[in-house]
Write an enzyme that holds these catalytic residues in place. Structure first.
Site, mmCIF file in Angstrom:
data_model
loop_
_atom_site.group_PDB
_atom_site.id
_atom_site.type_symbol
_atom_site.label_atom_id
_atom_site.label_comp_id
_atom_site.label_asym_id
_atom_site.label_seq_id
_atom_site.Cartn_x
_atom_site.Cartn_y
_atom_site.Cartn_z
ATOM 1 N N ASN A 1 -13.249 -41.290 -51.846
ATOM 2 C CA ASN A 1 -14.288 -42.300 -52.349
ATOM 3 C C ASN A 1 -13.764 -43.633 -52.076
ATOM 4 O O ASN A 1 -14.589 -44.409 -51.499
ATOM 5 C CB ASN A 1 -14.444 -42.026 -53.946
ATOM 6 C CG ASN A 1 -15.460 -40.737 -53.894
ATOM 7 O OD1 ASN A 1 -15.760 -40.228 -53.035
ATOM 8 N ND2 ASN A 1 -16.033 -40.359 -55.163
ATOM 9 N N ARG B 1 -20.197 -35.536 -45.342
ATOM 10 C CA ARG B 1 -19.638 -35.506 -46.507
ATOM 11 C C ARG B 1 -20.548 -34.377 -47.307
ATOM 12 O O ARG B 1 -21.760 -34.383 -47.189
ATOM 13 C CB ARG B 1 -19.692 -36.906 -46.934
ATOM 14 C CG ARG B 1 -19.030 -38.061 -46.380
ATOM 15 C CD ARG B 1 -17.690 -37.970 -46.243
ATOM 16 N NE ARG B 1 -16.828 -37.515 -47.124
ATOM 17 C CZ ARG B 1 -15.705 -37.018 -47.514
ATOM 18 N NH1 ARG B 1 -15.131 -36.844 -46.444
ATOM 19 N NH2 ARG B 1 -15.298 -36.835 -48.677
ATOM 20 N N GLU C 1 -10.168 -36.502 -54.141
ATOM 21 C CA GLU C 1 -11.386 -36.862 -54.236
ATOM 22 C C GLU C 1 -11.731 -38.237 -54.463
ATOM 23 O O GLU C 1 -12.359 -39.155 -53.791
ATOM 24 C CB GLU C 1 -12.332 -36.083 -55.040
ATOM 25 C CG GLU C 1 -12.369 -34.665 -54.679
ATOM 26 C CD GLU C 1 -13.046 -34.087 -53.505
ATOM 27 O OE1 GLU C 1 -13.607 -34.902 -52.686
ATOM 28 O OE2 GLU C 1 -13.093 -33.068 -52.968
#
Lengths: 155, 104
Positions: free
Chosen positions: A57, A115, A53
């Site tokens: 990002n 997303r 994650e």
């Protein structure tokens, strides 16, 4: 164990180009790095997901409109004698204007891609501590902590 | 990442295997959308039994396919999610929106 008598066992530093192919590489790297702490399959899975994650990002948000040569992800991981793992994932990208808003479940700063907006929520719930430091135009540093072997008493 | 689709009566079952992250999501999305548009099944089941890793990109992918399926009048289900995949699906409440089936 108090912080004072905590001894650092190992450290990893790694700089990677912010390419999506490095999402899987970085989570494999971290899972290999923590192997000697003898984590459970579940703990490995939690850490891999959280790392994935954070790295995603950097690629999707931090460096979305940056020239290829400037897109670098800085990974630092440390393991300690009390089975603590500290993972820092840093970028020198766009930064986050409103961290509180960015961390809300289902909020996504990316309108163009599909997303879910669950990245920070996953990092938060899959680790034992998450901190986000960010400066607009300078970049973002994510620090995640996880104790290996603590789940035994929890369940 | 591998994708296999089989038709069983009026159901289309799509078996995914490998890892779902931001990197692999685009190909999976394109693959599933192609099957939905070309075959227009009444019902589609996305089988996740072969998925060894999934992060929040998988949530975006599955919720996106659900929207697409709804637009096309296709009923979408998921099956075969393991403990870790299910945990992520539940965090976003996907299990409440999309039905999970045990038997196909």
């Amino acid at each position: 164990m108090k912080k004072d008598n905590r001894i650092k066992i190992n450290e990893l530093k790694c700089v990677l180009p912010a390419k999506s192919i490095n999402e899987s590489f970085s989570r494999m790297l971290i899972s290999a790095f923590i192997t000697n702490l003898d984590p459970t399959i579940e703990e490995i899975s939690d850490i891999k997901t959280a790392v994935s994650e954070a790295v995603t990002n950097c690629i999707v948000h931090a460096y979305a409109n940056y020239p290829e040569k400037d897109k670098k992800i800085y990974i630092n991981a440390q393991t300690y004698s009390d089975k603590l793992v500290v993972i820092k994932i840093k970028d020198k990208g766009v930064g986050i204007e409103d961290i509180h808003k960015a961390m809300q479940p289902m909020y996504s700063g990316s309108g163009s891609e599909e997303r879910s907006g669950m990245g920070f929520s996953i990092m938060e719930s899959f680790t034992d501590g998450l901190s986000v430091r960010s400066k607009v135009g300078k970049g973002t540093t994510i620090t995640m902590k996880k104790y290996i072997g603590k789940d035994v008493t929890d369940e | 990442m591998e994708m296999t689709a089989i038709t069983r009566q009026e159901k289309m079952i799509v078996f995914l295997s490998g890892e779902i992250d931001h990197h692999s999501a685009k190909d999976i999305r394109d693959g599933i959308d192609k099957i939905m548009i070309e075959s227009k099944p009444k019902c589609m089941i996305i089988n996740l039994a072969g998925i060894g890793f999934m992060d929040s990109s998988g949530l975006g992918l599955i919720l996106g396919r659900y929207r697409r399926a709804t637009e096309l009048g296709i009923q979408l289900y998921i099956s075969g999610a393991d403990k870790n995949v299910l945990r992520i699906l539940k965090m976003a409440g996907v299990d409440k929106i999309i039905k999970t089936v045990v038997t196909e």
